[in-house]
Design an enzyme around this catalytic site. Structure first.
Site, PDB file in Angstrom:
ATOM      1  N   CYS A   2      16.307  19.901   6.038  1.00 22.23           N
ATOM      2  CA  CYS A   2      16.415  20.037   4.597  1.00 22.23           C
ATOM      3  C   CYS A   2      16.098  18.710   3.904  1.00 22.23           C
ATOM      4  CB  CYS A   2      17.803  20.469   4.126  1.00 22.23           C
ATOM      5  SG  CYS A   2      18.418  21.950   4.935  1.00 22.23           S
ATOM      6  N   ARG A  27      10.384  18.691   5.715  1.00 21.27           N
ATOM      7  CA  ARG A  27      11.726  18.744   6.313  1.00 21.27           C
ATOM      8  C   ARG A  27      12.262  20.164   6.439  1.00 21.27           C
ATOM      9  NH1 ARG A  27      14.869  14.121   6.895  1.00 21.27           N
ATOM     10  NH2 ARG A  27      16.668  15.487   6.942  1.00 21.27           N
ATOM     11  N   TRP A  74      15.880  24.317   5.342  1.00 16.58           N
ATOM     12  CA  TRP A  74      15.574  24.875   6.674  1.00 16.58           C
ATOM     13  C   TRP A  74      16.847  25.579   7.101  1.00 16.58           C
ATOM     14  CZ3 TRP A  74      17.133  24.501  11.830  1.00 16.58           C
ATOM     15  CH2 TRP A  74      16.198  24.935  12.787  1.00 16.58           C
ATOM     16  N   ASN A 100      22.968  18.852   3.204  1.00 18.45           N
ATOM     17  CA  ASN A 100      22.194  18.774   4.440  1.00 18.45           C
ATOM     18  C   ASN A 100      23.214  18.656   5.557  1.00 18.45           C
ATOM     19  OD1 ASN A 100      20.127  18.415   6.180  1.00 18.45           O
ATOM     20  ND2 ASN A 100      19.372  16.516   5.257  1.00 18.45           N
ATOM     21  N   GLY A 101      23.257  19.616   6.468  1.00 15.29           N
ATOM     22  CA  GLY A 101      24.238  19.544   7.554  1.00 15.29           C
ATOM     23  C   GLY A 101      24.864  20.900   7.803  1.00 15.29           C
ATOM     24  N   GLU A 486       1.836  17.083  25.977  1.00 14.20           N
ATOM     25  CA  GLU A 486       1.697  16.811  24.548  1.00 14.20           C
ATOM     26  C   GLU A 486       0.532  17.623  23.963  1.00 14.20           C
ATOM     27  OE1 GLU A 486       3.461  15.712  22.331  1.00 14.20           O
ATOM     28  OE2 GLU A 486       2.125  15.181  20.691  1.00 14.20           O
ATOM     29  N   LYS A 490       0.925  20.408  21.028  1.00 15.82           N
ATOM     30  CA  LYS A 490       0.181  20.362  19.755  1.00 15.82           C
ATOM     31  C   LYS A 490      -0.445  21.718  19.488  1.00 15.82           C
ATOM     32  CE  LYS A 490       1.509  17.698  18.327  1.00 15.82           C
ATOM     33  NZ  LYS A 490       2.472  16.709  18.587  1.00 15.82           N
ATOM     34  N   GLU A 493       2.270  24.636  18.853  1.00 22.43           N
ATOM     35  CA  GLU A 493       3.122  24.573  17.660  1.00 22.43           C
ATOM     36  C   GLU A 493       2.358  24.851  16.367  1.00 22.43           C
ATOM     37  OE1 GLU A 493       5.172  20.813  17.002  1.00 22.43           O
ATOM     38  OE2 GLU A 493       3.439  19.674  17.625  1.00 22.43           O
ATOM     39  N   HIS A 509       1.511  25.872  43.361  1.00 22.08           N
ATOM     40  CA  HIS A 509       2.821  26.456  43.651  1.00 22.08           C
ATOM     41  C   HIS A 509       3.200  27.544  42.653  1.00 22.08           C
ATOM     42  CE1 HIS A 509       3.391  23.474  46.723  1.00 22.08           C
ATOM     43  NE2 HIS A 509       3.113  22.510  45.857  1.00 22.08           N
ATOM     44  N   LYS A 608      10.223  19.031  10.442  1.00 23.50           N
ATOM     45  CA  LYS A 608       9.830  17.696  10.892  1.00 23.50           C
ATOM     46  C   LYS A 608      10.996  16.930  11.497  1.00 23.50           C
ATOM     47  CE  LYS A 608       6.877  14.259  11.095  1.00 23.50           C
ATOM     48  NZ  LYS A 608       5.911  14.422  12.202  1.00 23.50           N
TER      49      LYS A 608
HETATM   50  C1  G6P Z   1      10.748  17.984  15.678  1.00 21.75           C
HETATM   51  C2  G6P Z   1       9.336  17.680  15.235  1.00 21.75           C
HETATM   52  C3  G6P Z   1       8.554  17.029  16.374  1.00 21.75           C
HETATM   53  C4  G6P Z   1       9.289  15.795  16.860  1.00 21.75           C
HETATM   54  C5  G6P Z   1      10.721  16.100  17.255  1.00 21.75           C
HETATM   55  C6  G6P Z   1      11.523  14.836  17.482  1.00 21.75           C
HETATM   56  O1  G6P Z   1      10.732  18.992  16.621  1.00 21.75           O
HETATM   57  O2  G6P Z   1       8.691  18.875  14.819  1.00 21.75           O
HETATM   58  O3  G6P Z   1       7.270  16.680  15.913  1.00 21.75           O
HETATM   59  O4  G6P Z   1       8.607  15.277  17.966  1.00 21.75           O
HETATM   60  O5  G6P Z   1      11.388  16.818  16.205  1.00 21.75           O
HETATM   61  O6  G6P Z   1      11.608  14.149  16.264  1.00 21.75           O
HETATM   62  P1  G6P Z   1      11.852  12.604  16.105  1.00 21.75           P
HETATM   63  O7  G6P Z   1      11.902  12.382  14.623  1.00 21.75           O
HETATM   64  O8  G6P Z   1      13.167  12.316  16.774  1.00 21.75           O
HETATM   65  O9  G6P Z   1      10.728  11.892  16.759  1.00 21.75           O
END
Ligand code: G6P
Length: 613
Positions: A2, A27, A74, A100-101, A486, A490, A493, A509, A608
């Site tokens: 949020c 956020r 969120w 937020n929380g 990674e 990408k 997601e 395996h 995010k």
């Molecule tokens: C969320 C974001 C990711 C990020 C992860 C960790 O899932 O969508 O992109 O890698 O959080 O976030 P941080 O801010 O701790 O790197």
């Protein structure tokens, strides 16, 4: 999660808050709202959907005034809907709040309030906070006392911002724990509040960060910082030197595309001031490394979530190879619930773009209680992960807005490389020649990344061919195994394509059973110590009819023979390869998602910064 924005001053708060919320949409983006004190009453506009929708609502049905507060959500408790959107208003209509929380004891509080005859209008936990504040006000408390009494009763971690018709000349903000930041932006005859810097950076770069267990009473001309029981605290004003323009999309279609393309410059910034070429020294001043006797360190634990954890896995190879210290990488959410074996002989390094990820912060706290040294590698200035650590390395890449992390992945790779060299140096493992060779390799990274970025058009062609696939397997080995993870992350997601990553040696395996004409294999095999092994694993995939996309080092003829399609990276030292290899994978994922017309910057269900468990 949020995003929160607030304003108090002589201007109309609505456009300031709306613009601020747009910058925080990364956020959370399932619903949004604004509340303004309009003379004596509270006006609220809110709805499900994105900020643009709130903007339309406000142009049809405007509200004006000051102070005001806004929120982009969120969802945690209660579906995304108008009634669950913030701000929430108290039962007497005198208080309005954004939050937020998670209120962990909200069911008990809700029952208690309902027993007093208070009616709830949403399914949120947040509503208990605003009704509690309202009851204390009704009982004769001042707004500050009402907030303090309420905060003493709610459990969990929170950031809140409150305004009230009873005391319209102030905003009260508070922070408990790690549910996201609260930052106050200082203006002249006006002040700003936000959960994150980008929301208010165009108005001021002078900021005060609230620590956990602190609150602030903010008027247009004054800020009083205090503990939650009202004891005054002196505040420190921090100057933010981010360029507000870098938080704006510019000519790019999406923030993710902009952030991918920023990487050559961003990594130059990451390196800036950290290498003393005159004597081949690494300088990571904010790390406070001299407080630790590195020769007594028995191991390093890296804790992180998501993309940051993949960066940590690359870091394991770098630190173990260069500094010869054993490294374990842990997903932060797993770390703290298994009574981890850490002690004062170990360093725990948290990696986090936002510096606010709840699981990462909790893992840091767990490690701190067990006596470990705590460092962090963080992008967001002033974030909790920066503050909780004994030393930190700042990524120095400016705000990252796209939910799919890009520059905040390559920056920690550079930082971990620098750290590995510094640790090796402290252990006297490096002769001058090898130190300057390692340093010259890392200093070439921005240029090499620039070369990878110039090849976007070639990657677009590959994206066009594969955009309609439903599944794909990413394979890598050694230091590039995390890059397979990674790359797959990408793609999945932002394009919602099922992308699975596997250490190439493990393919036989199990996953090899999946390979057929419908299941392409993307093999990451630049020239490195695992190259020959990768070649034979790609042969195995080809023998099963799999289509192959091969990521290889320029000029590699054997790779070209095996690849149905190619992604090329320039020649570099093997420890640098991951920083280069991830670039075409970011570009590929981006263009596939963009070609599918998907919401690249705000993919479904994601956010995010994840400030809830
Ligand atoms: C969320 C974001 C990711 C990020 C992860 C960790 O899932 O969508 O992109 O890698 O959080 O976030 P941080 O801010 O701790 O790197």
């Amino acid at each position: 999660m949020c995003g929160i924005v607030g304003y108090i001053g002589d201007k109309d708060a609505t456009p300031i808050i709306l613009e601020g919320l747009k910058k925080l949409e990364y956020r959370g983006y399932d619903s949004a709202g604004i509340a303004i004190l309009d003379g004596k009453s509270i006006q609220v506009r809110r709805d499900s959907g994105k900020i643009a929708h709130l903007g339309e609502l406000l142009s049809k049905d405007p509200i004006h005034g000051s102070p005001g507060i806004g929120h982009t959500r969120w969802a945690t408790h209660g579906e995304p809907s108008e009634r669950n959107a913030h701000p929430h208003i108290g039962f007497n209509g005198q208080v309005v709040l954004v939050h937020n929380g998670i209120v962990e004891n909200y069911l008990d509080l809700k029952q208690e309030l309902m027993a007093e005859g208070i009616q709830f209008n949403s399914e949120t936990d947040t509503e208990t906070i605003v009704h509690l504040i309202e009851s204390y006000l009704t009982a004769g408390n001042s707004l500050q006392e009402a907030v303090q009494n309420t905060l003493a009763r709610i459990r969990g971690a929170h950031g809140i911002v409150v305004i009230s018709t009873r005391e319209p000349e102030k905003i009260i903000a508070a922070r408990i724990g790690n549910a996201g930041g609260v930052v106050i932006g200082l203006g002249k005859g006006e002040n700003y509040i936000a959960s994150d810097i980008p929301a208010i950076l165009e108005h001021t770069n002078e900021m005060i960060f609230l620590e956990s267990q602190q609150m602030a009473v903010i008027t247009k001309d004054d800020i009083k910082l205090m503990t939650l029981n009202g004891t005054r605290i002196n505040y420190k004003i921090e100057k933010i030197d981010w360029d507000p323009i870098s938080a704006v999309k510019g000519n790019y279609r999406h923030f993710m595309q902009k952030e991918i393309h920023e990487q050559a410059r961003a990594l130059t910034d990451t390196l800036a001031g950290r290498i003393d070429f005159s004597n081949s020294n690494i300088q990571l001043n904010t790390l406070n490394i001299d407080k630790i006797d590195i020769n007594k360190i028995t191991g390093i634990k890296i804790i992180a979530c998501g993309t940051a954890a993949h960066a940590g896995q690359v870091g394991k190879y770098l630190i173990e190879s260069i500094a010869r210290i054993p490294v374990e990488v842990d997903i932060a959410s797993e770390f703290r619930y298994r009574d981890p074996l850490v002690d004062k002989s170990q360093i725990v390094i948290a990696i986090s773009q936002s510096g606010e990820t709840a699981d990462t912060l909790a893992a840091m706290e767990e490690a701190r209680q067990k006596g470990a040294h705590i460092w962090s590698i963080v992008n967001a200035i002033g974030s909790q992960a920066m503050r909780l650590a004994e030393g930190f390395i700042s990524m120095q890449v400016g705000p990252e807005i796209g939910v799919a992390s890009t520059k905040a992945f390559t920056a920690p790779l550079v930082d971990l490389y620098l750290l590995a060299v510094l640790l090796a140096d402290k252990k006297d493992l490096l002769c001058d020649e090898s130190k300057s060779k390692l340093i010259s390799q890392i200093s070439m990274v921005p240029d090499l990344v620039g070369t990878c970025l110039e090849r976007e058009a070639e990657v677009i062609e590959v994206a066009r061919k594969y955009k309609d696939i439903e599944h794909i397997l990413y394979l890598g080995r050694g230091i590039n195994m995390p890059i397979a993870y990674e790359g797959a992350l990408k793609l999945k997601e932002i394009s919602y394509i099922h992308a699975e990553a596997y250490p190439a040696g493990e393919m036989k395996h199990g996953p090899i059973a999946l390979i057929d004409k419908q299941m392409p294999v993307l093999a990451i095999m630049p020239k490195d110590p695992w190259y020959e092994k990768m070649l034979s694993q790609v042969e195995q995939a080809k023998a099963r009819g799999g289509k192959t996309i091969i990521l290889a080092t320029d000029g590699d003829k054997r790779a070209k023979e095996l690849g149905d399609d190619m992604l090329w990276i320039p020649e570099a030292a093997w420890m640098i390869n991951p920083i280069l290899a991830v670039i075409p994978l970011q570009i590929l994922a981006y263009h596939i998602a963009a070609m599918k017309g998907l919401d690249v910057d705000q993919p479904r269900n994601l956010a995010k910064s994840v400030t809830v468990e």
